[in-house]
Design a protein around this motif. Structure first.
Motif, mmCIF file in Angstrom:
data_model
loop_
_atom_site.group_PDB
_atom_site.id
_atom_site.type_symbol
_atom_site.label_atom_id
_atom_site.label_comp_id
_atom_site.label_asym_id
_atom_site.label_seq_id
_atom_site.Cartn_x
_atom_site.Cartn_y
_atom_site.Cartn_z
ATOM 1 N N VAL A 55 22.697 0.282 -13.112
ATOM 2 C CA VAL A 55 21.812 -0.369 -12.141
ATOM 3 C C VAL A 55 21.112 -1.567 -12.786
ATOM 4 O O VAL A 55 21.019 -2.640 -12.189
ATOM 5 C CB VAL A 55 20.779 0.628 -11.567
ATOM 6 N N GLY A 56 20.646 -1.388 -14.025
ATOM 7 C CA GLY A 56 20.028 -2.503 -14.741
ATOM 8 C C GLY A 56 20.993 -3.667 -14.889
ATOM 9 O O GLY A 56 20.600 -4.831 -14.765
ATOM 10 N N GLY A 57 22.265 -3.363 -15.149
ATOM 11 C CA GLY A 57 23.282 -4.405 -15.228
ATOM 12 C C GLY A 57 23.468 -5.114 -13.904
ATOM 13 O O GLY A 57 23.536 -6.352 -13.846
ATOM 14 N N GLN A 58 23.534 -4.361 -12.824
ATOM 15 C CA GLN A 58 23.670 -4.964 -11.494
ATOM 16 C C GLN A 58 22.490 -5.869 -11.183
ATOM 17 O O GLN A 58 22.655 -6.954 -10.627
ATOM 18 C CB GLN A 58 23.807 -3.875 -10.431
ATOM 19 N N GLN A 59 21.298 -5.437 -11.555
ATOM 20 C CA GLN A 59 20.102 -6.238 -11.307
ATOM 21 C C GLN A 59 20.077 -7.506 -12.151
ATOM 22 O O GLN A 59 19.331 -8.429 -11.856
ATOM 23 C CB GLN A 59 18.843 -5.403 -11.566
ATOM 24 N N ARG A 60 20.887 -7.542 -13.194
ATOM 25 C CA ARG A 60 20.985 -8.727 -14.056
ATOM 26 C C ARG A 60 22.277 -9.504 -13.795
ATOM 27 O O ARG A 60 22.682 -10.341 -14.586
ATOM 28 C CB ARG A 60 20.913 -8.324 -15.535
ATOM 29 N N GLY A 61 22.936 -9.209 -12.664
ATOM 30 C CA GLY A 61 24.122 -9.966 -12.268
ATOM 31 C C GLY A 61 25.436 -9.470 -12.835
ATOM 32 O O GLY A 61 26.457 -10.136 -12.714
ATOM 33 N N HIS A 62 25.445 -8.304 -13.449
ATOM 34 C CA HIS A 62 26.673 -7.723 -13.990
ATOM 35 C C HIS A 62 27.083 -6.543 -13.107
ATOM 36 O O HIS A 62 26.726 -5.398 -13.366
ATOM 37 C CB HIS A 62 26.466 -7.260 -15.439
#
Length: 132
Positions: A55-62
Motif C-alpha cells: 500500500v505504501g508503494g501504491q501511495q508513492r506511485g509504485h
C-alpha cells in the motif's frame, strides 16, 4: 461488541489452538506442534508489514512492486522476551533506495502490528529493490 473475537484452548501441555474466524492456529511454547509465541508474533508482524509495504508503494506511485519477501530475524533477552526484530524486505521491482526508504516509512505508519507493539520493539527494516 468486539471487533475481533478468538477462542484459545489447551487440553494439556504447552500447545494451544486458537480459533480465529474460520481458521485454526496452533502455537506451542515447545515448538513441537507449531511455532512458539515469539516466532508467531514475528511472523504475524511481517505478515502485517508486507501488505502495508504494498500500500505504501501504491501511495508513492509504485502500483506493481512484483514479488515481495520479508526475511525476519529477532533477538531474545535473558527472559526469552523479544528484544529486537529486523526485517530485510526484498522487492522484485527496480525501486531506488530513496523511494524504498519512503515506502518503508509509510508502511510503518500503516502496519497495525507496528502500532500495537511497544516502542522499543519495532522492526529495524532494510529494503532491497530489483531483488529477484
Amino acid at each position: 461488541m468486539s471487533d475481533i473475537e478468538t477462542s484459545t484452548v489447551s487440553e494439556e501441555g504447552f500447545a494451544s489452538t486458537s480459533q480465529v474466524g474460520d481458521f485454526e492456529l496452533t502455537i506451542d511454547a515447545t515448538d513441537e506442534q507449531g511455532p512458539n509465541p515469539n516466532a508467531a508474533l514475528v511472523a504475524t508482524y511481517a505478515s502485517c508489514y508486507l501488505p502495508a509495504f504494498r500500500v505504501g508503494g501504491q501511495q508513492r506511485g509504485h502500483d506493481d512492486l512484483g514479488k515481495i519477501q520479508i526475511d525476519a530475524d529477532a533477538d531474545l533477552d535473558d527472559d526469552d522476551d523479544l528484544e529486537a526484530i529486523r526485517f530485510d524486505v526484498y522487492v522484485e521491482a527496480d525501486v531506488d533506495d530513496e523511494e524504498l526508504a519512503e515506502i518503508v516509512e509509510r508502511a510503518k505508519d500503516i502496519c497495525h502490528v507496528q502500532s500495537a507493539l511497544r516502542e522499543g520493539l519495532r522492526a529495524e527494516i532494510a529494503a532491497h529493490g530489483d531483488a529477484f
